[in-house]
Design a protein around this motif. Structure first.
Motif, PDB file in Angstrom:
ATOM      1  N   ASN A  97     105.781 -25.674-105.999  1.00 56.50           N
ATOM      2  CA  ASN A  97     104.873 -25.434-104.884  1.00 56.50           C
ATOM      3  C   ASN A  97     105.170 -26.425-103.755  1.00 56.50           C
ATOM      4  O   ASN A  97     105.242 -27.634-103.994  1.00 56.50           O
ATOM      5  CB  ASN A  97     103.425 -25.606-105.361  1.00 56.50           C
ATOM      6  CG  ASN A  97     102.409 -25.146-104.335  1.00 56.50           C
ATOM      7  OD1 ASN A  97     102.454 -25.540-103.178  1.00 56.50           O
ATOM      8  ND2 ASN A  97     101.474 -24.326-104.784  1.00 56.50           N
ATOM      9  N   PRO A  98     105.348 -25.954-102.514  1.00 56.38           N
ATOM     10  CA  PRO A  98     105.656 -26.874-101.413  1.00 56.38           C
ATOM     11  C   PRO A  98     104.546 -27.878-101.132  1.00 56.38           C
ATOM     12  O   PRO A  98     104.784 -28.898-100.474  1.00 56.38           O
ATOM     13  CB  PRO A  98     105.875 -25.937-100.216  1.00 56.38           C
ATOM     14  CG  PRO A  98     105.215 -24.659-100.587  1.00 56.38           C
ATOM     15  CD  PRO A  98     105.336 -24.549-102.073  1.00 56.38           C
ATOM     16  N   ASP A  99     103.337 -27.638-101.629  1.00 60.02           N
ATOM     17  CA  ASP A  99     102.242 -28.588-101.450  1.00 60.02           C
ATOM     18  C   ASP A  99     102.306 -29.744-102.449  1.00 60.02           C
ATOM     19  O   ASP A  99     101.517 -30.691-102.336  1.00 60.02           O
ATOM     20  CB  ASP A  99     100.887 -27.877-101.598  1.00 60.02           C
ATOM     21  CG  ASP A  99     100.619 -26.919-100.455  1.00 60.02           C
ATOM     22  OD1 ASP A  99     101.168 -27.145 -99.358  1.00 60.02           O
ATOM     23  OD2 ASP A  99      99.879 -25.935-100.666  1.00 60.02           O
ATOM     24  N   PHE A 100     103.203 -29.651-103.403  1.00 57.93           N
ATOM     25  CA  PHE A 100     103.368 -30.724-104.387  1.00 57.93           C
ATOM     26  C   PHE A 100     104.166 -31.847-103.728  1.00 57.93           C
ATOM     27  O   PHE A 100     105.309 -31.639-103.308  1.00 57.93           O
ATOM     28  CB  PHE A 100     104.086 -30.186-105.622  1.00 57.93           C
ATOM     29  CG  PHE A 100     104.230 -31.165-106.750  1.00 57.93           C
ATOM     30  CD1 PHE A 100     103.272 -32.139-107.002  1.00 57.93           C
ATOM     31  CD2 PHE A 100     105.333 -31.100-107.600  1.00 57.93           C
ATOM     32  CE1 PHE A 100     103.409 -33.027-108.057  1.00 57.93           C
ATOM     33  CE2 PHE A 100     105.479 -31.976-108.660  1.00 57.93           C
ATOM     34  CZ  PHE A 100     104.521 -32.946-108.887  1.00 57.93           C
ATOM     35  N   GLY A 102     104.313 -36.529-102.895  1.00 57.18           N
ATOM     36  CA  GLY A 102     103.943 -37.859-103.345  1.00 57.18           C
ATOM     37  C   GLY A 102     104.703 -38.355-104.556  1.00 57.18           C
ATOM     38  O   GLY A 102     105.792 -37.884-104.900  1.00 57.18           O
ATOM     39  N   LEU A 103     104.122 -39.349-105.209  1.00 54.73           N
ATOM     40  CA  LEU A 103     104.802 -40.056-106.293  1.00 54.73           C
ATOM     41  C   LEU A 103     105.144 -39.146-107.466  1.00 54.73           C
ATOM     42  O   LEU A 103     106.221 -39.267-108.058  1.00 54.73           O
ATOM     43  CB  LEU A 103     103.928 -41.221-106.775  1.00 54.73           C
ATOM     44  CG  LEU A 103     103.831 -42.408-105.814  1.00 54.73           C
ATOM     45  CD1 LEU A 103     102.682 -43.329-106.212  1.00 54.73           C
ATOM     46  CD2 LEU A 103     105.150 -43.177-105.791  1.00 54.73           C
ATOM     47  N   ARG A 104     104.250 -38.232-107.814  1.00 59.56           N
ATOM     48  CA  ARG A 104     104.529 -37.346-108.947  1.00 59.56           C
ATOM     49  C   ARG A 104     105.634 -36.339-108.604  1.00 59.56           C
ATOM     50  O   ARG A 104     106.414 -35.951-109.477  1.00 59.56           O
ATOM     51  CB  ARG A 104     103.251 -36.628-109.381  1.00 59.56           C
ATOM     52  CG  ARG A 104     102.259 -37.517-110.115  1.00 59.56           C
ATOM     53  CD  ARG A 104     102.855 -38.101-111.371  1.00 59.56           C
ATOM     54  NE  ARG A 104     101.833 -38.634-112.264  1.00 59.56           N
ATOM     55  CZ  ARG A 104     102.073 -39.124-113.481  1.00 59.56           C
ATOM     56  NH1 ARG A 104     103.314 -39.173-113.944  1.00 59.56           N
ATOM     57  NH2 ARG A 104     101.099 -39.588-114.223  1.00 59.56           N
ATOM     58  N   ARG A 105     105.684 -35.926-107.349  1.00 58.97           N
ATOM     59  CA  ARG A 105     106.780 -35.042-106.925  1.00 58.97           C
ATOM     60  C   ARG A 105     108.112 -35.782-106.997  1.00 58.97           C
ATOM     61  O   ARG A 105     109.146 -35.209-107.390  1.00 58.97           O
ATOM     62  CB  ARG A 105     106.507 -34.545-105.500  1.00 58.97           C
ATOM     63  CG  ARG A 105     107.680 -33.781-104.858  1.00 58.97           C
ATOM     64  CD  ARG A 105     107.967 -32.491-105.608  1.00 58.97           C
ATOM     65  NE  ARG A 105     109.100 -31.783-105.018  1.00 58.97           N
ATOM     66  CZ  ARG A 105     110.381 -32.024-105.320  1.00 58.97           C
ATOM     67  NH1 ARG A 105     110.695 -32.970-106.205  1.00 58.97           N
ATOM     68  NH2 ARG A 105     111.338 -31.327-104.744  1.00 58.97           N
ATOM     69  N   ILE A 106     108.122 -37.039-106.628  1.00 56.58           N
ATOM     70  CA  ILE A 106     109.338 -37.849-106.704  1.00 56.58           C
ATOM     71  C   ILE A 106     109.743 -38.052-108.159  1.00 56.58           C
ATOM     72  O   ILE A 106     110.933 -37.963-108.499  1.00 56.58           O
ATOM     73  CB  ILE A 106     109.118 -39.200-105.994  1.00 56.58           C
ATOM     74  CG1 ILE A 106     108.879 -38.969-104.498  1.00 56.58           C
ATOM     75  CG2 ILE A 106     110.321 -40.123-106.197  1.00 56.58           C
ATOM     76  CD1 ILE A 106     108.271 -40.162-103.781  1.00 56.58           C
ATOM     77  N   GLU A 107     108.768 -38.294-109.025  1.00 56.71           N
ATOM     78  CA  GLU A 107     109.064 -38.391-110.459  1.00 56.71           C
ATOM     79  C   GLU A 107     109.759 -37.118-110.939  1.00 56.71           C
ATOM     80  O   GLU A 107     110.790 -37.176-111.624  1.00 56.71           O
ATOM     81  CB  GLU A 107     107.768 -38.600-111.252  1.00 56.71           C
ATOM     82  CG  GLU A 107     107.968 -38.605-112.764  1.00 56.71           C
ATOM     83  CD  GLU A 107     106.660 -38.527-113.540  1.00 56.71           C
ATOM     84  OE1 GLU A 107     106.720 -38.568-114.780  1.00 56.71           O
ATOM     85  OE2 GLU A 107     105.584 -38.401-112.918  1.00 56.71           O
TER      86      GLU A 107
END
Length: 262
Positions: A97-100, A102-107
């Motif tokens: 999802n493009p709204d994902f 921050g830090l968890r997306r980078i993880e």
């Protein structure tokens, strides 16, 4: 070379005398944590840009642990908090999802082989969100009535999001993040220590012991000082963590009612 005389230890900061004092001191701590988090994010950006995946993973962990140590405040950050450290669960399409962000997306990206082209824009958005939060921080107050409740919620969230595996995006570093949550809990406890002692004598010392036991159980899961994937930790060590966590959560649940008449 002979060592010179040791410098006298700096006096301990005064224990906040009122809940308003505790909140003010906590806001100062949060500002320092967010500045530290920004430095980790800049290091992360440089490592990703250089293609140094191992260093980028470590920088991500440093950043995520710093966020966990923000502790009682992050529930007050609204949409900016959700952008800085969201989870993909509940988003249609999950991690795609493009709204994902921050830090968890980078993880997710680091542990799924994504490179600079995909991750630098995410990191740049994270830096922008951190700057926006820093600017907004003076008006983003933790309500005094919320502090005792948040003291319990930090580790409750650790149990729900980290040790359940729900928030994991590929790193498996649930135990490292839970360890940072212990630090965040201890920080809030230290700010509320005098107020809590007045309501239940000896209780802060009991909590100190239980938090230390939980920290020790978490630290014991490391191998040569390195955090490992939660799934690879022996069952007995994970059970020790869960037992210690359950004990301290039971004790922390007693705190909000002690302040309910304020």
């Amino acid at each position: 070379m002979t060592a010179g005389p040791e410098a006298p230890e700096a006096p301990a900061p005064p224990t906040p005398a009122t809940m308003d004092d505790a909140v003010a001191a906590y806001h100062d701590d949060v500002a320092e944590r967010l500045a530290e988090l920004r430095e980790h994010a800049l290091t992360l950006r440089a490592n990703v840009g250089n293609g140094d995946v191992d260093s980028a993973m470590q920088a991500w962990l440093d950043a995520q642990q710093t966020w966990q140590r923000v502790g009682a405040a992050y529930g007050s950050f609204g949409d900016l908090g959700s952008a800085i450290a969201p989870g993909s669960r509940g988003l249609e399409g999950g991690a795609a999802n493009p709204d994902f962000s921050g830090l968890r997306r980078i993880e997710y990206g680091l542990w799924h082989g994504q490179g600079a082209g995909e991750l630098i824009p995410v990191i740049d958005k994270l830096l922008g969100d951190l700057d926006a939060l820093a600017a907004k921080l003076p008006e983003t107050a933790v309500a005094p009535s919320d502090m005792p409740l948040r003291l319990h919620e930090i580790l409750e969230d650790a149990q729900r999001d980290h040790l359940s595996g729900r928030g994991d995006q590929g790193s498996g570093l649930a135990l490292a993040l839970a360890r940072a949550d212990v630090d965040g809990t201890q920080e809030v406890l230290d700010l509320l220590r005098g107020l809590l002692e007045n309501r239940k004598a000896g209780f802060p010392a009991r909590l100190d012991g239980e938090l230390a036991a939980l920290g020790a159980a978490l630290d014991a899961t490391q191998r040569d000082g390195t955090w490992t994937d939660y799934a690879k930790v022996p069952l007995g060590e994970r059970q020790a963590v869960n037992s210690a966590l359950g004990r301290v959560l039971e004790s922390l649940s007693l705190i909000p009612p002690l302040f309910s008449t304020d």
